[in-house]
Design a protein around this motif. Structure first.
Motif, PDB file in Angstrom:
ATOM      1  N   ALA A   1       0.823  -1.222   0.000  1.00 44.30           N
ATOM      2  CA  ALA A   1       0.000   0.000   0.000  1.00 44.30           C
ATOM      3  C   ALA A   1       0.853   1.266   0.000  1.00 44.30           C
ATOM      4  O   ALA A   1       0.375   2.342  -0.323  1.00 44.30           O
ATOM      5  CB  ALA A   1      -0.925   0.007   1.211  1.00 44.30           C
ATOM      6  N   LEU A   2       2.128   1.156   0.393  1.00 42.28           N
ATOM      7  CA  LEU A   2       2.964   2.352   0.498  1.00 42.28           C
ATOM      8  C   LEU A   2       3.979   2.480  -0.631  1.00 42.28           C
ATOM      9  O   LEU A   2       4.455   3.576  -0.918  1.00 42.28           O
ATOM     10  CB  LEU A   2       3.713   2.351   1.840  1.00 42.28           C
ATOM     11  N   SER A   3       4.324   1.358  -1.247  1.00 42.29           N
ATOM     12  CA  SER A   3       5.376   1.363  -2.247  1.00 42.29           C
ATOM     13  C   SER A   3       5.088   2.385  -3.353  1.00 42.29           C
ATOM     14  O   SER A   3       4.016   2.372  -3.951  1.00 42.29           O
ATOM     15  CB  SER A   3       5.487  -0.050  -2.836  1.00 42.29           C
ATOM     16  N   GLY A   4       6.037   3.284  -3.570  1.00 44.79           N
ATOM     17  CA  GLY A   4       5.902   4.288  -4.627  1.00 44.79           C
ATOM     18  C   GLY A   4       5.062   5.505  -4.244  1.00 44.79           C
ATOM     19  O   GLY A   4       4.964   6.462  -5.021  1.00 44.79           O
ATOM     20  N   LYS A   5       4.486   5.513  -3.052  1.00 47.88           N
ATOM     21  CA  LYS A   5       3.682   6.667  -2.636  1.00 47.88           C
ATOM     22  C   LYS A   5       4.625   7.840  -2.308  1.00 47.88           C
ATOM     23  O   LYS A   5       5.750   7.635  -1.837  1.00 47.88           O
ATOM     24  CB  LYS A   5       2.846   6.341  -1.386  1.00 47.88           C
ATOM     25  N   THR A   6       4.140   9.052  -2.531  1.00 47.39           N
ATOM     26  CA  THR A   6       4.965  10.227  -2.226  1.00 47.39           C
ATOM     27  C   THR A   6       4.512  10.844  -0.899  1.00 47.39           C
ATOM     28  O   THR A   6       3.338  10.762  -0.549  1.00 47.39           O
ATOM     29  CB  THR A   6       4.812  11.285  -3.342  1.00 47.39           C
ATOM     30  N   TYR A   7       5.461  11.444  -0.182  1.00 47.47           N
ATOM     31  CA  TYR A   7       5.098  12.028   1.116  1.00 47.47           C
ATOM     32  C   TYR A   7       5.720  13.411   1.304  1.00 47.47           C
ATOM     33  O   TYR A   7       6.759  13.732   0.717  1.00 47.47           O
ATOM     34  CB  TYR A   7       5.521  11.105   2.271  1.00 47.47           C
ATOM     35  N   PHE A   8       5.052  14.202   2.121  1.00 48.28           N
ATOM     36  CA  PHE A   8       5.558  15.533   2.471  1.00 48.28           C
ATOM     37  C   PHE A   8       5.351  15.732   3.970  1.00 48.28           C
ATOM     38  O   PHE A   8       4.272  15.453   4.488  1.00 48.28           O
ATOM     39  CB  PHE A   8       4.792  16.620   1.700  1.00 48.28           C
ATOM     40  N   ILE A   9       6.380  16.178   4.671  1.00 54.38           N
ATOM     41  CA  ILE A   9       6.271  16.377   6.121  1.00 54.38           C
ATOM     42  C   ILE A   9       6.466  17.853   6.455  1.00 54.38           C
ATOM     43  O   ILE A   9       7.448  18.458   6.018  1.00 54.38           O
ATOM     44  CB  ILE A   9       7.341  15.561   6.880  1.00 54.38           C
TER      45      ILE A   9
ATOM     46  N   VAL B   1      10.554   9.683  10.894  1.00 60.75           N
ATOM     47  CA  VAL B   1       9.348   9.329  10.134  1.00 60.75           C
ATOM     48  C   VAL B   1       9.720   9.190   8.658  1.00 60.75           C
ATOM     49  O   VAL B   1       9.353   8.210   7.997  1.00 60.75           O
ATOM     50  CB  VAL B   1       8.246  10.402  10.326  1.00 60.75           C
ATOM     51  N   ALA B   2      10.501  10.156   8.150  1.00 63.98           N
ATOM     52  CA  ALA B   2      10.918  10.099   6.741  1.00 63.98           C
ATOM     53  C   ALA B   2      11.737   8.838   6.489  1.00 63.98           C
ATOM     54  O   ALA B   2      11.553   8.158   5.474  1.00 63.98           O
ATOM     55  CB  ALA B   2      11.722  11.350   6.387  1.00 63.98           C
ATOM     56  N   GLY B   3      12.619   8.499   7.415  1.00 69.77           N
ATOM     57  CA  GLY B   3      13.458   7.305   7.262  1.00 69.77           C
ATOM     58  C   GLY B   3      12.606   6.050   7.197  1.00 69.77           C
ATOM     59  O   GLY B   3      12.859   5.148   6.384  1.00 69.77           O
ATOM     60  N   LEU B   4      11.589   5.979   8.042  1.00 71.32           N
ATOM     61  CA  LEU B   4      10.706   4.801   8.055  1.00 71.32           C
ATOM     62  C   LEU B   4       9.906   4.724   6.753  1.00 71.32           C
ATOM     63  O   LEU B   4       9.748   3.641   6.181  1.00 71.32           O
ATOM     64  CB  LEU B   4       9.756   4.863   9.255  1.00 71.32           C
ATOM     65  N   LEU B   5       9.417   5.871   6.275  1.00 67.99           N
ATOM     66  CA  LEU B   5       8.643   5.853   5.025  1.00 67.99           C
ATOM     67  C   LEU B   5       9.548   5.494   3.843  1.00 67.99           C
ATOM     68  O   LEU B   5       9.150   4.728   2.961  1.00 67.99           O
ATOM     69  CB  LEU B   5       7.946   7.201   4.798  1.00 67.99           C
ATOM     70  N   ASP B   6      10.777   6.007   3.845  1.00 66.98           N
ATOM     71  CA  ASP B   6      11.727   5.626   2.778  1.00 66.98           C
ATOM     72  C   ASP B   6      11.897   4.115   2.774  1.00 66.98           C
ATOM     73  O   ASP B   6      11.890   3.469   1.724  1.00 66.98           O
ATOM     74  CB  ASP B   6      13.114   6.261   3.015  1.00 66.98           C
ATOM     75  N   ALA B   7      12.034   3.549   3.977  1.00 65.08           N
ATOM     76  CA  ALA B   7      12.254   2.096   4.091  1.00 65.08           C
ATOM     77  C   ALA B   7      11.017   1.307   3.659  1.00 65.08           C
ATOM     78  O   ALA B   7      11.110   0.132   3.340  1.00 65.08           O
ATOM     79  CB  ALA B   7      12.638   1.742   5.530  1.00 65.08           C
ATOM     80  N   CYS B   8       9.859   1.958   3.648  1.00 65.10           N
ATOM     81  CA  CYS B   8       8.623   1.309   3.180  1.00 65.10           C
ATOM     82  C   CYS B   8       8.433   1.517   1.680  1.00 65.10           C
ATOM     83  O   CYS B   8       7.374   1.193   1.138  1.00 65.10           O
ATOM     84  CB  CYS B   8       7.406   1.880   3.902  1.00 65.10           C
ATOM     85  N   GLY B   9       9.402   2.124   1.015  1.00 60.73           N
ATOM     86  CA  GLY B   9       9.306   2.307  -0.439  1.00 60.73           C
ATOM     87  C   GLY B   9       8.664   3.607  -0.862  1.00 60.73           C
ATOM     88  O   GLY B   9       8.314   3.776  -2.028  1.00 60.73           O
TER      89      GLY B   9
ATOM     90  N   ILE C   1      -0.346   4.305   8.295  1.00 68.07           N
ATOM     91  CA  ILE C   1      -0.661   4.962   7.020  1.00 68.07           C
ATOM     92  C   ILE C   1      -1.072   3.908   5.990  1.00 68.07           C
ATOM     93  O   ILE C   1      -2.024   4.104   5.223  1.00 68.07           O
ATOM     94  CB  ILE C   1       0.526   5.828   6.542  1.00 68.07           C
ATOM     95  N   ALA C   2      -0.376   2.758   5.996  1.00 71.68           N
ATOM     96  CA  ALA C   2      -0.737   1.682   5.053  1.00 71.68           C
ATOM     97  C   ALA C   2      -2.183   1.252   5.303  1.00 71.68           C
ATOM     98  O   ALA C   2      -2.972   1.090   4.365  1.00 71.68           O
ATOM     99  CB  ALA C   2       0.216   0.503   5.207  1.00 71.68           C
TER     100      ALA C   2
END
Ligand code: SAM
Ligand code: SF4
Length: 456
Positions: free
Chosen positions: A9-17, A32-40, A125-126
């Motif tokens: 559900a997260l792979s390839g999604k874009t995020y802004f903090i 948080v950014a590091g964890l989201l990066d690790a989720c793709g 988030i997923a």
């Protein structure tokens, strides 16, 4: 459950903090950014281009609440995101304090994660993407410390290193101990290993973070070990060490010695005073007097001559009189702060000070605040004159916002320094390098001069 594996559900999604508040929050955002990066996931340049918009909040002062509601609401009018669905998440102190209650003030928020739930952000988030529901987590999770997880650093040359979380001090105006919990120190070796790894990856400066770094280790080892930590961090090969915050009541002589004797510790100390009136300090539950503070400043200056002192000051604590306030002004002049963060007191529900009734009109408090700002401008200007004609090593951060041909960086005393970029060099080659600058102008908030010698 593995929190860092790539989730479909997260792979390839874009995020802004978007981050509000203190350095601890800035660092939490990096986690948080590091964890989201690790989720793709991939970072987006702005909220409009983001499938996931995250607000990292602060509840230390009141204005932040209103700002958050406005920001969340403004997400409603953004164009559709790349994936077609946008998840809005709120983290940080307001999330921790209000939990589900926040949903009544902002109806388009899908995820709420408290300061203890950062490690679960990917999972929450997923789930929101998968079931379209709202997910809230503010429980304390002892098994997963977010501070030990991967993170996405804002810059290559500097890193925030949390050494402890929480606070035991309960200053009477402050909400932090209620939302961030009690002091919890990271293991000594873990901090040293982390700094050593940062040095190997090219980091030149670290800022050790905690609400009260001077009591680092007390909860884990029965006695503070901050002085020892400073010395050991100094042995890792890191070139510049800073730390914040330092509570005056816990700044031990051995820590001052460690600062003086560890070359990498920068000659700058942020020592929040809050008020210059012993009576108000007592009401604030700060547990030092005006004289204790001034004596501490003398001892620090004896050991580290020329050190830059900065501080936090609150104006308008309930019941503060003109005499109390004048004591703050005279203390600020006597110390000669290089900089200060000045705040108008903000009533925080649930703190002891919130129960004190204060008839002082807002205009009076605002007028005092403006007088304090003037005094700080004077002391900052005076302090910077001490650097005139000196050559200072500057860690370059980037180009000046006003002039792209001028570099901007920080001196050891944390002063902002400007200098024209030398002929033949580009700012990209200089970011993260140290250059010597001969100072020819010293203003209130910056120094400027000319680069001498080669960047290193
Ligand atoms: N632990 C740090 C220390 O004691 O130095 C401070 C952390 S707090 C997030 C940063 C600053 O916010 C405090 O030093 C204080 O000056 C200010 N602050 C905290 N609560 C406040 C309140 N209720 N109203 C106004 N300012 C406040
Ligand atoms: Fe708040 Fe005082 Fe703790 Fe700082 S030391 S976080 S001001 S309670």
């Amino acid at each position: 459950m593995d929190m860092m594996s790539v989730r479909p559900a997260l792979s390839g999604k874009t995020y802004f903090i978007r981050t509000f508040g203190c350095q601890m929050n800035l660092h939490d955002s990096e986690r948080v950014a590091g964890l989201l990066d690790a989720c793709g996931c991939l970072e987006a340049a702005d909220p409009a281009g983001a499938d996931i918009v995250i607000f990292m909040t602060c509840c230390v002062r009141e204005a932040a609440d209103q700002r958050l509601y406005g920001q969340c609401n403004s997400c409603k009018s953004l164009p559709a995101p790349p994936s077609g669905t946008r998840v809005v998440a709120v983290g940080g102190c307001i999330a921790q304090r209000d939990g589900e209650g926040l949903l009544t003030n902002v109806d388009n928020v899908n995820v709420i994660f408290g300061t203890h739930a950062i490690a679960h952000v990917g999972e929450l988030i997923a789930q929101a993407f998968e079931d379209g529901g709202r997910h809230v987590s503010i429980a304390e999770d002892e098994t997963l410390a977010a501070v030990s997880m991967p993170w996405h650093r804002e810059t290559v040359y500097h890193a925030w290193v949390p050494i402890m979380t929480g606070c035991n001090n309960f200053c009477s105006y402050c909400i932090v101990p209620y939302v961030r919990g009690r002091e919890k120190s990271r293991p000594f070796e873990e901090v040293i290993d982390e700094v050593s790894a940062l040095v190997r990856s090219g980091v030149r400066e670290v800022t050790l973070l905690g609400q009260n770094v001077n009591s680092y280790g007390r909860d884990r080892y029965g006695a503070p070990r901050f002085a020892e930590l400073l010395r050991k961090v100094g042995e890792t090969g890191i070139e510049r060490i800073r730390f914040t915050s330092s509570h005056p009541k816990d700044l031990l002589p051995e820590t001052i010695d460690a600062m003086a004797e560890t070359p990498a510790v920068m000659p700058h100390l942020h020592l929040a005073v809050q008020s210059g009136s012993t009576r108000i300090l007592k009401e604030m539950n700060r547990r030092y007097t005006r004289e204790d503070y001034l004596d501490l400043v003398r001892r620090v200056r004896d050991r580290i001559p020329g050190i830059a002192l900065t501080t936090d000051i609150i104006v308008g604590f309930p019941g503060e009189t003109e005499e109390d306030f004048e004591e703050t002004l005279s203390l600020a002049r006597e110390v000669g702060y290089a900089q200060a963060f000045t705040f108008i007191y903000s009533r925080r529900e649930g703190t002891p000070a919130a129960a004190i009734v204060d008839p002082t009109p807002h205009e009076v408090i605002q007028e005092r605040f403006d007088r304090l700002v003037k005094v700080i401008e004077d002391t900052a200007y005076e302090f910077n004159q001490g650097e005139l004609h000196a050559t200072v090593p500057v860690l370059v951060e980037g180009a000046s916002k006003k002039n792209t041909r001028v570099l901007q960086g920080k001196s050891p005393k944390n002063q902002t320094v400007h200098a024209p970029i030398p002929e033949g060099l580009h700012i990209e080659d200089l970011i993260g390098k140290i250059v010597d600058v001969r100072v020819d102008t010293a203003r209130t908030w910056y120094l400027s001069g000319t680069v001498t010698g080669d960047p290193r």
